[in-house]
Design a protein around this motif. Structure first.
Motif, PDB file in Angstrom:
ATOM      1  N   VAL A  66       0.860  -1.181   0.000  1.00  0.00           N
ATOM      2  CA  VAL A  66       0.000   0.000   0.000  1.00  0.00           C
ATOM      3  C   VAL A  66       0.895   1.229   0.000  1.00  0.00           C
ATOM      4  O   VAL A  66       1.792   1.349   0.839  1.00  0.00           O
ATOM      5  N   ASP A  67       0.643   2.159  -0.939  1.00  0.00           N
ATOM      6  CA  ASP A  67       1.483   3.349  -1.006  1.00  0.00           C
ATOM      7  C   ASP A  67       1.021   4.418  -0.012  1.00  0.00           C
ATOM      8  O   ASP A  67       0.045   4.231   0.715  1.00  0.00           O
ATOM      9  N   ALA A  68       1.718   5.539   0.009  1.00  0.00           N
ATOM     10  CA  ALA A  68       1.458   6.597   0.989  1.00  0.00           C
ATOM     11  C   ALA A  68       0.116   7.296   0.777  1.00  0.00           C
ATOM     12  O   ALA A  68      -0.342   8.023   1.652  1.00  0.00           O
ATOM     13  N   SER A  69      -0.537   7.060  -0.365  1.00  0.00           N
ATOM     14  CA  SER A  69      -1.861   7.650  -0.597  1.00  0.00           C
ATOM     15  C   SER A  69      -2.983   6.668  -0.276  1.00  0.00           C
ATOM     16  O   SER A  69      -4.152   7.011  -0.397  1.00  0.00           O
ATOM     17  N   GLY A  70      -2.642   5.430   0.097  1.00  0.00           N
ATOM     18  CA  GLY A  70      -3.649   4.429   0.422  1.00  0.00           C
ATOM     19  C   GLY A  70      -4.046   3.555  -0.752  1.00  0.00           C
ATOM     20  O   GLY A  70      -4.995   2.780  -0.669  1.00  0.00           O
ATOM     21  N   GLN A  71      -3.304   3.636  -1.833  1.00  0.00           N
ATOM     22  CA  GLN A  71      -3.584   2.838  -3.030  1.00  0.00           C
ATOM     23  C   GLN A  71      -2.827   1.507  -2.952  1.00  0.00           C
ATOM     24  O   GLN A  71      -1.634   1.485  -2.666  1.00  0.00           O
ATOM     25  N   ALA A  72      -3.538   0.408  -3.206  1.00  0.00           N
ATOM     26  CA  ALA A  72      -2.888  -0.904  -3.262  1.00  0.00           C
ATOM     27  C   ALA A  72      -2.133  -1.008  -4.582  1.00  0.00           C
ATOM     28  O   ALA A  72      -2.697  -0.754  -5.645  1.00  0.00           O
ATOM     29  N   LEU A  73      -0.864  -1.380  -4.504  1.00  0.00           N
ATOM     30  CA  LEU A  73      -0.022  -1.442  -5.696  1.00  0.00           C
ATOM     31  C   LEU A  73       0.116  -2.855  -6.244  1.00  0.00           C
ATOM     32  O   LEU A  73       0.072  -3.065  -7.456  1.00  0.00           O
ATOM     33  N   GLN A  74       0.324  -3.799  -5.344  1.00  0.00           N
ATOM     34  CA  GLN A  74       0.468  -5.197  -5.764  1.00  0.00           C
ATOM     35  C   GLN A  74       0.180  -6.094  -4.578  1.00  0.00           C
ATOM     36  O   GLN A  74       0.242  -5.673  -3.431  1.00  0.00           O
ATOM     37  N   ALA A  75      -0.159  -7.338  -4.898  1.00  0.00           N
ATOM     38  CA  ALA A  75      -0.438  -8.331  -3.864  1.00  0.00           C
ATOM     39  C   ALA A  75       0.377  -9.574  -4.162  1.00  0.00           C
ATOM     40  O   ALA A  75       0.478  -9.990  -5.315  1.00  0.00           O
ATOM     41  N   ALA A  76       0.964 -10.131  -3.122  1.00  0.00           N
ATOM     42  CA  ALA A  76       1.758 -11.352  -3.261  1.00  0.00           C
ATOM     43  C   ALA A  76       1.148 -12.436  -2.383  1.00  0.00           C
ATOM     44  O   ALA A  76       0.884 -12.210  -1.205  1.00  0.00           O
ATOM     45  N   VAL A  77       0.930 -13.590  -2.974  1.00  0.00           N
ATOM     46  CA  VAL A  77       0.380 -14.732  -2.240  1.00  0.00           C
ATOM     47  C   VAL A  77       1.550 -15.523  -1.676  1.00  0.00           C
ATOM     48  O   VAL A  77       2.438 -15.946  -2.414  1.00  0.00           O
ATOM     49  N   TYR A  78       1.553 -15.708  -0.356  1.00  0.00           N
ATOM     50  CA  TYR A  78       2.626 -16.449   0.306  1.00  0.00           C
ATOM     51  C   TYR A  78       2.222 -17.855   0.679  1.00  0.00           C
ATOM     52  O   TYR A  78       3.069 -18.740   0.790  1.00  0.00           O
ATOM     53  N   LYS A  79       0.927 -18.071   0.864  1.00  0.00           N
ATOM     54  CA  LYS A  79       0.462 -19.401   1.217  1.00  0.00           C
ATOM     55  C   LYS A  79      -0.988 -19.515   0.772  1.00  0.00           C
ATOM     56  O   LYS A  79      -1.774 -18.589   0.970  1.00  0.00           O
ATOM     57  N   THR A  80      -1.330 -20.647   0.163  1.00  0.00           N
ATOM     58  CA  THR A  80      -2.703 -20.836  -0.279  1.00  0.00           C
ATOM     59  C   THR A  80      -3.027 -22.322  -0.434  1.00  0.00           C
ATOM     60  O   THR A  80      -2.168 -23.091  -0.861  1.00  0.00           O
ATOM     61  N   PRO A  81      -4.247 -22.709  -0.107  1.00  0.00           N
ATOM     62  CA  PRO A  81      -4.678 -24.073  -0.373  1.00  0.00           C
ATOM     63  C   PRO A  81      -5.250 -24.213  -1.783  1.00  0.00           C
ATOM     64  O   PRO A  81      -5.492 -25.316  -2.255  1.00  0.00           O
ATOM     65  N   ASP A  82      -5.469 -23.065  -2.467  1.00  0.00           N
ATOM     66  CA  ASP A  82      -6.123 -23.097  -3.779  1.00  0.00           C
ATOM     67  C   ASP A  82      -5.684 -21.868  -4.576  1.00  0.00           C
ATOM     68  O   ASP A  82      -6.063 -20.749  -4.229  1.00  0.00           O
ATOM     69  N   PRO A  83      -4.901 -22.037  -5.639  1.00  0.00           N
ATOM     70  CA  PRO A  83      -4.411 -20.893  -6.409  1.00  0.00           C
ATOM     71  C   PRO A  83      -5.522 -20.016  -6.999  1.00  0.00           C
ATOM     72  O   PRO A  83      -5.378 -18.793  -7.037  1.00  0.00           O
ATOM     73  N   ALA A  84      -6.620 -20.599  -7.438  1.00  0.00           N
ATOM     74  CA  ALA A  84      -7.712 -19.806  -8.007  1.00  0.00           C
ATOM     75  C   ALA A  84      -8.339 -18.912  -6.937  1.00  0.00           C
ATOM     76  O   ALA A  84      -8.633 -17.738  -7.186  1.00  0.00           O
ATOM     77  N   LEU A  85      -8.550 -19.458  -5.753  1.00  0.00           N
ATOM     78  CA  LEU A  85      -9.099 -18.666  -4.656  1.00  0.00           C
ATOM     79  C   LEU A  85      -8.118 -17.560  -4.255  1.00  0.00           C
ATOM     80  O   LEU A  85      -8.515 -16.425  -4.016  1.00  0.00           O
ATOM     81  N   ALA A  86      -6.840 -17.878  -4.215  1.00  0.00           N
ATOM     82  CA  ALA A  86      -5.824 -16.884  -3.863  1.00  0.00           C
ATOM     83  C   ALA A  86      -5.813 -15.741  -4.873  1.00  0.00           C
ATOM     84  O   ALA A  86      -5.711 -14.573  -4.495  1.00  0.00           O
ATOM     85  N   SER A  87      -5.943 -16.046  -6.145  1.00  0.00           N
ATOM     86  CA  SER A  87      -5.982 -15.025  -7.181  1.00  0.00           C
ATOM     87  C   SER A  87      -7.204 -14.129  -7.005  1.00  0.00           C
ATOM     88  O   SER A  87      -7.111 -12.898  -7.124  1.00  0.00           O
TER      89      SER A  87
END
Length: 102
Positions: A47-68
């Motif tokens: 999250v940048d200094a204006s509150g905008q989400a820039l990117q998301a990284a999945v570190y653990k998931t039981p289901d890649p489609a759900l994580a996406s």
């Protein structure tokens, strides 16, 4: 939420979804009903200094489609920016949840 951050000064604040966590949990529940995944899901959002989400990284998931799907939901959120030394700053927002099928 603060407990998930190491070495955060007393006056600093982490980023947080402006609408709160309830919409995120509802979205995860909707996706979970379709995928029926069980296990831990961990996604970290930059999250940048204006509150905008820039990117998301999945570190653990039981289901890649759900994580996406969850990463997409997190990226669409507007966040209260983090505060570092009294000023808005960029910081990561961790989203972790344990999924169970009942």
């Amino acid at each position: 939420v603060r407990s998930q951050y190491e070495n955060m000064a007393e006056t600093d604040e982490p980023p947080f979804p402006l609408a709160g966590l309830a919409p995120l949990y509802r979205a995860v529940a909707d996706g979970q009903q379709r995928r029926l995944a069980e296990g831990e899901l961990s996604v970290i959002v930059d999250v940048d200094a204006s509150g905008q989400a820039l990117q998301a990284a999945v570190y653990k998931t039981p289901d890649p489609a759900l994580a996406s799907y969850v990463a997409g939901v997190l990226l669409k959120q507007k966040y209260k920016p983090a505060v570092c030394g009294g000023q808005a700053c960029a910081m990561q927002f961790p989203f972790r949840i344990k999924l169970n099928v009942e």
